[in-house]
Design an enzyme around this catalytic site. Structure first.
Site, mmCIF file in Angstrom:
data_model
loop_
_atom_site.group_PDB
_atom_site.id
_atom_site.type_symbol
_atom_site.label_atom_id
_atom_site.label_comp_id
_atom_site.label_asym_id
_atom_site.label_seq_id
_atom_site.Cartn_x
_atom_site.Cartn_y
_atom_site.Cartn_z
ATOM 1 N N GLU A 113 0.832 -1.209 0.000
ATOM 2 C CA GLU A 113 0.000 0.000 0.000
ATOM 3 C C GLU A 113 0.864 1.256 0.000
ATOM 4 O OE1 GLU A 113 -3.901 -1.732 2.393
ATOM 5 O OE2 GLU A 113 -2.230 -0.877 3.505
ATOM 6 N N GLU A 133 -2.746 -10.290 3.608
ATOM 7 C CA GLU A 133 -3.647 -10.151 4.760
ATOM 8 C C GLU A 133 -4.677 -11.273 4.840
ATOM 9 O OE1 GLU A 133 -2.426 -5.842 3.843
ATOM 10 O OE2 GLU A 133 -2.841 -7.678 2.718
#
Length: 259
Positions: A113, A133
């Site tokens: 990110e 994740e």
């Protein structure tokens, strides 16, 4: 200007700032203290005429950043406190100056990110990109889905998000996640070369180009074009634009002052 957190490296030379995530033993995982410092540095860069471009990279040759330090996540009293934490990707999105990611190794979770938050991304051949994740029972929360989809398309983004498996630097280049792939030893030289070119351009125009790109990602086409025309008019009225026109007439390099 100095970093007040040992795990965040900082330097500034020739209008190019370099931010280094400097926690190599933990693969440059970000702590809450590091996130707060990134926010402080971003605010300082925005207010400084000395900064015209920013590079962010990781320390060592193993990782760019592997996201948040998972050992810290249980420290939040409630899920709502976790949701409202100061996020390092939000910190970097505060930057109005052009931001270049020099991805030197693993870019996982929040590290991916972080790279996606940057305007320009280059990677070493050893870099790896992943959104793992889902393997831990959750999904990214720093813009992962939206930024991946905009960067590599819906199907490729779904593949990364739903499997959690990483991709190589060459795959990232084919999918347009990064602009260039270099030898590891050439990565920072190339990042500096790009940053120096950006820093040599009219600073207000460079910041405006960034603002226009962000607008184009969120506005309908007609509104984005109107916004672009308005910002072009703002740039045209600057002293730097007058200098650019004069330099063109006089056949000499322009010297820009951010005015």
């Amino acid at each position: 200007m100095e970093s007040t957190v040992p795990e965040i490296g900082w330097s500034l030379s020739d209008h190019v700032a370099v931010i280094t995530l400097d926690r190599p033993a933990k693969l440059n995982a970000v702590t809450a203290e590091m996130s707060a410092e990134l926010m402080r540095l971003a605010d300082w860069c925005n207010g400084s005429d000395d900064v015209r471009a920013v590079i962010i990279t990781g320390s060592g040759d193993r990782a760019f950043c592997v996201g948040s330090d998972i050992a810290e996540l249980d420290a939040y009293a409630t899920p709502w406190d976790f949701r409202n934490r100061a996020d390092y990707c939000d910190s970097l999105r505060r930057l109005r100056k052009p931001l270049i990611a020099a991805v030197n190794g693993w870019a996982l979770g929040g590290g991916l990110e972080t790279a996606l938050t940057c305007d320009i991304r280059i990677a070493a051949e050893s870099a790896r990109f992943g959104a793992p994740e889902i393997k831990l029972g959750w999904v990214g929360g720093g813009g992962m889905s939206a930024l991946l989809r905009a960067s590599i398309g819906e199907s490729n983004a779904a593949l990364m998000l739903m499997t959690g498996d990483p991709i190589t630097a060459s795959q990232a280049e084919r999918w347009h996640l990064v602009s260039e792939v270099t030898r590891p030893e050439d990565l920072m030289d190339r990042a500096h070369a790009i940053a120096e070119v950006v820093a040599s351009r009219a600073p207000i125009a460079a910041e405006t180009a960034k603002a226009n790109l962000r607008a184009a990602a969120t506005m309908p086409l007609d509104q984005a074009m109107t916004y672009e025309r308005d910002l072009q008019t703002v740039c045209f009225a600057t002293e730097d634009a007058a200098e650019g026109r004069a330099a063109f007439r006089e056949r000499r390099p322009a010297v820009f002052q951010r005015k």
